[in-house]
Every structure is written in C-alpha cells, then in structure tokens.
Write an enzyme that holds these catalytic residues in place. Sequence first.
Site, PDB file in Angstrom:
ATOM      1  N   HIS A  92       0.668  -1.059   0.018  1.00  0.00           N
ATOM      2  CA  HIS A  92       0.216  -0.035   0.131  1.00  0.00           C
ATOM      3  C   HIS A  92       0.944   1.352   0.167  1.00  0.00           C
ATOM      4  O   HIS A  92       0.832   1.868  -0.885  1.00  0.00           O
ATOM      5  CB  HIS A  92      -0.980  -0.015   1.196  1.00  0.00           C
ATOM      6  CG  HIS A  92      -1.688  -1.137   1.012  1.00  0.00           C
ATOM      7  ND1 HIS A  92      -2.674  -1.532   0.223  1.00  0.00           N
ATOM      8  CD2 HIS A  92      -2.148  -1.919   2.127  1.00  0.00           C
ATOM      9  CE1 HIS A  92      -3.228  -2.534   0.499  1.00  0.00           C
ATOM     10  NE2 HIS A  92      -3.232  -2.798   1.614  1.00  0.00           N
ATOM     11  N   ASP A  95      -4.822  -8.128  -3.759  1.00  0.00           N
ATOM     12  CA  ASP A  95      -5.186  -8.080  -2.111  1.00  0.00           C
ATOM     13  C   ASP A  95      -6.448  -8.418  -1.830  1.00  0.00           C
ATOM     14  O   ASP A  95      -6.532  -9.545  -1.661  1.00  0.00           O
ATOM     15  CB  ASP A  95      -5.024  -6.497  -1.976  1.00  0.00           C
ATOM     16  CG  ASP A  95      -5.437  -6.115  -0.700  1.00  0.00           C
ATOM     17  OD1 ASP A  95      -5.328  -7.170   0.302  1.00  0.00           O
ATOM     18  OD2 ASP A  95      -5.064  -4.934  -0.226  1.00  0.00           O
TER      19      ASP A  95
HETATM   20 ZN   LIG Z   1      -3.498  -6.852   2.507  1.00  0.00          ZN
END
Ligand SMILES: [Zn+2]
Length: 447
Positions: A269, A320
Amino acid sequence: VKWWCEWAWLGGPEAAGDVLLTADAGRWTAVDVGVTRPPDAEPLAGLVLPGLANTHSHAFHRGLRGRTQAGQGDFWTWRRDMYALADRLDPDSYRDLATAVYAEMTLAGFTAVGEFHYLHHDTGGRPYGDSNEMGRAPVEAAAAAGLRVALLDTCYLRGGFDSAELDPVQRRFSDGSADAWAERAASLADTVPAGDDVHVGAAIHSVRAVAPAELGVVAAWAKERGAPLHVHVSEQPAENEACRAATGRTPSLLLDDHGALGPSTTAVHATHLTDDDLSAIQASGTGVCLCPTTERDLADGIGPSAALAARSVPISLGTDSHAVIDGFEEARAVELDERLATGERGRHPPDALLAAATSGGAAALGWPEWGLVAGAPADAISVDMDSIRMAGFAPERAAAHVVFAASAADVLDVVVAGRPVVSEGRHLLVDDAATALRRILAELDDR
Ligand SMILES: [Zn+2]
C-alpha cells in the site's frame, strides 16, 4: 518444449513478431525473434506476455466480493465484515476456497501469487495438530491450480498500539510472541516441497500488530533465510497517527529503525507517506506493492506512485482483497488514479506498468529473473487479439493497448514452467472453477 508466438511483448512499447520460445526443465533456454514456426513448436495464439505476478493476496477475502461493496462506512467498518469471514474458515474450507480463487487467478493470467497469510490457528487461537495446517492450505491450493506461490507467513501479535490484547477474532492470527512465530514459520519453510514453484517468506502484518521490540525478530528471520519480507504500511492515516502518538515515528521510519526495510522488503500500500518516508524507502532499496482496486474499494486513498517511480523505487501490484481479479485493471489504475489526483497524464509509460505487473511483482516474491528471456522461469500468457477490446491493435503500440484496454477475460492461454495450465480460456487442472467457487462461498455464507 517449443512455443511459437505470432506476437510477443519483450519490453518497450512494441510487440515483436514471429517469436520462438524454447523451454527446458521449467526455464526458458532461448527466445528468438523473426523465426518461421518450426513443425515441433506449439502455437500460442494472440499477444504473448510474461506471466502476471499477483504480489499481494488474501485468498479468503474473495468471500467478501459482492457482499461488502455496497455498504457504507470506511476501512474499519469493512474490517469487521472481513473478520467475521475469517472466523468461519477451517483448513479444509480455506484450502477449497484458495484453490478456486487461484484458479480464477490463473484464468486471469497470473502465474505467481504472494499469499499474505495470517490465519494460523483455530478460532480459539489454539494450534491445529499440525501447527502449519492452515499455512499448507494455500501452498496445496496453488499446486492444484497450477501457479507459483510465495507463502508470506505473517506475524500478528496484538490488537493495536493501545491494546496488547487481541480482539477474540484476532486470536487465531497470533503465535503469542515473535520468537514463537519464527519457530513455527521455520518449520513451515523447512517442510514445504522444495522447488522453484513454492517460496516461504515472512510478513509483518503492520506496525499496529507487531510491537517495535519484536519487529527486528521478523526482519532477522527473513534476512537469515534470504526470504522476502512484506509489510502493510500506511494504508490509512489513522495508522500513521497512532504510530506517531505511540512511538514518535511514522510506520516507515519505525520499520527502518528496526532493520525491516531493505532490498528484500516490500511495503504494501504505502498510501500515506511523508517525504522522509519516501527517502527512507528509496535509500534502503525497499519496493512498494500498490493494490489500487482494493485501495479504491476501501476508500484508502491514492498512493504516491509518481513520486515512487521518480525515485526509482521498484513497484509491484496486487489484487489484495480480490474485489476484482484483473492484472490489467490493476496496472492501468496506477496511471489513471495518478491522473485524477494530479490533473496530468502520462507519469507511468505503459511498458513500465506491464513490468510492474510481471517482473516487478515476481522480484518482490523471490523470482528475480522473470519474463520472456533465456534463464527465466518458463511462464507465459496470451491475450486474445480477436477480442472486441483488442480490435485495432497495432504491434508498435502493443503495450499501451493491452494495459489500457485488455481485461482478465481476454486471457487465452497460460503456461507455467513450460506446462500448459489454461488453454483457450479453459482451466486444464481445475474442472469448472466457477461452480467450485459458488459452492464454497454458499457454504461460508451459511456458516
Ligand atoms: Zn493486505
């Protein structure tokens, strides 16, 4: 084994014509351009690309698709739904779900996945008879679905900066201490089948879930074994604020203080970074995995992808939470989100986006050689040139067309280690993956 491609992407903006790929013992031994098809070469129809690498996956989150997107709230309300699902899985259902999800991934052109795995124990937090029964489930699932897996065994020990206690549903994530985590992870790494299709790496769930004093234990484990180390970093502003309040440092700088940044580390991220964070990531050689379709679904924000690219930070991509599983959508989102955030176009060239989706991700998972090049693992995928989305294709702009317009449904053939896994859009190892996925999701919904 020989494969012959009418068109293949070998890097740069364009496609090369009449490409012969030769594999032996699971690796490419030669890649020749401008060759007439020899009679013993299998044709790969369409535009041939390296295998896509899915750098960040939580296979079980696939059980949330269509169930959480319509809700209101933020990341933290979504997390409650995710925990409720995590509470319903056992080794058998985890393996069955992961097998079907990995089949969806191979059908979409992924040939490697990084599974960020933290469902270690039973729902009371007690180890199963084999303390790695849950960790073996995704490894077995990947073998059944025909893709490579880097099992990123995740250390997760506390509820947050202000709570050493775990939420009841988090108990199954925890080994109690970083040393106990290291011992269990070592026994998994030492007992998975040896080979180039399975890696065992390490992960720190986040600076929320592992105390500063224990970060170094996980980092040292990965370093000693030459294994990849992944960590969720600064996905939410609240994590940055809590980390600063508790330690006086940002998550990136705290990780750096404890030796957890470096060339084998991937920050997942990295959405909300300061300039100092960017400098620490760059100076340490740390890579960043962006997950744009999840980050938009969870209202996380838009990561600093142009700043990372300008600093030559290695970029990789992951689906993800599997709100969608589409490597092309992930790749174009990096550039298109940047356009929305800055009002400027063209920060990421299409070939750089394709590299992030393929070799960038593979490197982050422990496969430094990747692509249609001699010596690399013999993985390749083909994109249907007869698809309506690819109509108007020209070889000189192949990378742009495929990145900005192709979809997972356009993937025709998938070859992993020189072996066909998907042919003409049909999975050769998992019979009717959609039915299998439907059945397991219905069972989980009922639990
Ligand atoms: Zn994750």
